[in-house]
Design a protein around this motif. Structure first.
Motif, mmCIF file in Angstrom:
data_model
loop_
_atom_site.group_PDB
_atom_site.id
_atom_site.type_symbol
_atom_site.label_atom_id
_atom_site.label_comp_id
_atom_site.label_asym_id
_atom_site.label_seq_id
_atom_site.Cartn_x
_atom_site.Cartn_y
_atom_site.Cartn_z
ATOM 1 N N HIS A 49 11.045 1.535 4.714
ATOM 2 C CA HIS A 49 10.913 2.904 4.192
ATOM 3 C C HIS A 49 12.285 3.489 3.844
ATOM 4 C CE1 HIS A 49 6.612 3.446 5.256
ATOM 5 N NE2 HIS A 49 6.901 2.648 6.261
ATOM 6 N N CYS A 50 13.175 2.656 3.373
ATOM 7 C CA CYS A 50 14.546 3.101 3.102
ATOM 8 C C CYS A 50 14.645 3.594 1.655
ATOM 9 C CB CYS A 50 15.521 1.958 3.361
ATOM 10 S SG CYS A 50 17.253 2.458 3.326
ATOM 11 N N ASP A 51 14.642 4.897 1.471
ATOM 12 C CA ASP A 51 14.636 5.468 0.128
ATOM 13 C C ASP A 51 15.964 5.267 -0.592
ATOM 14 O OD1 ASP A 51 13.228 7.612 -1.795
ATOM 15 O OD2 ASP A 51 15.344 8.150 -1.585
ATOM 16 N N SER A 52 17.053 5.393 0.135
ATOM 17 C CA SER A 52 18.373 5.296 -0.504
ATOM 18 C C SER A 52 19.429 5.032 0.552
ATOM 19 C CB SER A 52 18.697 6.599 -1.254
ATOM 20 O OG SER A 52 18.711 7.690 -0.346
ATOM 21 N N LEU A 53 20.608 4.644 0.092
ATOM 22 C CA LEU A 53 21.731 4.465 1.015
ATOM 23 C C LEU A 53 23.034 4.681 0.278
ATOM 24 C CD1 LEU A 53 23.266 1.345 0.771
ATOM 25 C CD2 LEU A 53 20.915 0.739 1.264
ATOM 26 N N SER B 144 0.843 -1.193 0.000
ATOM 27 C CA SER B 144 0.000 0.000 0.000
ATOM 28 C C SER B 144 0.878 1.244 0.000
ATOM 29 C CB SER B 144 -0.893 0.001 1.240
ATOM 30 O OG SER B 144 -0.106 0.097 2.409
ATOM 31 N N SER B 145 0.239 2.412 -0.166
ATOM 32 C CA SER B 145 0.992 3.665 -0.173
ATOM 33 C C SER B 145 1.655 3.937 1.173
ATOM 34 C CB SER B 145 0.065 4.836 -0.531
ATOM 35 O OG SER B 145 -0.998 4.934 0.398
ATOM 36 N N SER B 146 1.107 3.362 2.240
ATOM 37 C CA SER B 146 1.687 3.569 3.571
ATOM 38 C C SER B 146 3.038 2.885 3.715
ATOM 39 C CB SER B 146 0.737 3.057 4.653
ATOM 40 O OG SER B 146 0.536 1.666 4.527
ATOM 41 N N SER B 147 3.333 1.942 2.832
ATOM 42 C CA SER B 147 4.618 1.250 2.894
ATOM 43 C C SER B 147 5.622 1.833 1.903
ATOM 44 C CB SER B 147 4.433 -0.248 2.621
ATOM 45 O OG SER B 147 3.918 -0.468 1.316
ATOM 46 N N TYR B 148 5.277 2.961 1.270
ATOM 47 C CA TYR B 148 6.198 3.591 0.324
ATOM 48 C C TYR B 148 7.332 4.299 1.079
ATOM 49 C CZ TYR B 148 8.115 6.738 -3.148
ATOM 50 O OH TYR B 148 8.977 7.411 -3.970
ATOM 51 N N PRO B 149 8.576 4.275 0.581
ATOM 52 C CA PRO B 149 9.038 3.452 -0.527
ATOM 53 C C PRO B 149 9.182 1.986 -0.099
ATOM 54 C CG PRO B 149 10.873 4.653 0.410
ATOM 55 C CD PRO B 149 9.645 5.130 1.129
ATOM 56 N N PRO B 150 8.872 1.050 -0.973
ATOM 57 C CA PRO B 150 8.882 -0.370 -0.587
ATOM 58 C C PRO B 150 10.280 -0.980 -0.602
ATOM 59 C CG PRO B 150 8.256 -0.184 -2.867
ATOM 60 C CD PRO B 150 8.444 1.233 -2.377
ATOM 61 N N GLN B 151 11.184 -0.331 0.091
ATOM 62 C CA GLN B 151 12.579 -0.768 0.098
ATOM 63 C C GLN B 151 13.060 -0.963 1.534
ATOM 64 O OE1 GLN B 151 13.650 1.714 -3.979
ATOM 65 N NE2 GLN B 151 14.408 2.426 -2.026
#
Length: 288
Positions: free
Chosen positions: A157-161, A133-140
């Motif tokens: 919710h890890c957008d980048s690293l 769902s949108s609540s789990s964005y970003p799905p990472q």
């Protein structure tokens, strides 16, 4: 906590079975069946304490020393095992039935790397799943494991690293961005300290958002604050300055302006701490 929701749902259904409507029986049966399948799957796994090569890294197809990247034969099975093992280690049970669609999961990177505070190499697994769902964005999700297979960190919710060097001749920190589905978030700066992976920025404290693209009261431009490394207090240790432009949406009374959050390094604590409470000086009373 959310991983226990399906289990509580099963209990609730069983307690209210006499009140279940005929058209709900099929849904209830499917829910119970999926719970049993998930539990049976987790129970077939080797205990989390077992050595990594006999537990789930036996799935590895090859290891490329040149790139330090690891390859997995069966991605969906591997990610299910990771989730089950995390549930067992974190919660002491095998209720790993959070509905991630692992069949469409993708490993973005899987490598060995050193981070600040230790010379040992940790397994850095960065992956995504689809169908949430949108609540789990970003799905990472970022998952850090030691050589024995113990999961030391599990961040959703890890957008980048990226690996982020702060101190000269020292191993880099692991810099990640935590972003919610609304577009608010913070940076995390992971290190190894006293046998644990911990966040040197937000460990046990609240910090101002360093990421904001949510058009409620204000946004940043750029959304992800820039990070500059400098010795702010001239104590011989590098500090961090987060900077961006603040755009107030809730009121036209304040023009766009440059803002920054300063974090100084405390050697005794091995942490970066904000030097003051920034939001109170930047926000306007017209904004709730």
């Amino acid at each position: 906590m959310y991983r226990l929701i399906p289990f509580l749902f099963v209990i609730l259904v069983s307690c209210q079975s006499s009140q279940t409507k005929p058209d709900e029986k099929s849904s209830t049966k499917n829910s119970l069946q999926s719970t049993k399948v998930a539990l049976k799957y987790c129970e077939t796994l080797a205990p989390p304490q077992k050595e990594v090569d006999t537990l789930f890294f036996s799935e590895l197809q090859n290891f490329n020393p040149a790139s330090y990247y690891l390859q997995v034969k069966d991605t969906s099975d591997f990610l299910r095992k990771i989730e089950c093992i995390y549930s067992a280690q974190e919660y002491g049970d095998t209720l790993s039935i959070y509905p991630k669609n692992w069949d469409y999961g993708k490993i973005l990177s899987f490598e060995q790397h050193k981070i600040y505070g230790s010379d040992q190499k940790f397994f850095m697994l960065f992956f995504e799943f689809f169908g949430g769902s949108s609540s789990s964005y970003p799905p990472q999700i970022l998952c850090i494991l030691n050589k024995s297979g113990k999961i030391l960190l599990y961040q959703d919710h890890c957008d980048s690293l990226k690996y982020f060097s702060v101190f000269k001749n020292k191993n880099p920190f692991l810099l990640t961005a935590y972003v919610t589905g609304f577009g608010n978030g913070r940076h995390h700066l992971y290190m190894y300290h006293k046998g644990k992976i911990r966040d040197s920025l937000t460990d046990d404290i609240d910090i101002p958002n360093t990421i904001d693209m949510h058009e409620d009261d204000h946004i940043y431009n750029p959304y992800f604050m820039n990070i500059d490394i400098t010795d702010l207090n001239k104590d011989g240790y590098n500090d961090l300055r987060f900077s961006s432009t603040l755009k107030m949406i809730c009121t036209p009374k304040i023009p766009d302006r440059k803002i920054h959050f300063d974090f100084t390094f405390r050697p005794s604590e091995q942490t970066f701490r904000p030097i003051k409470d920034y939001p109170t000086e930047y926000y306007h009373p017209d904004c709730k």
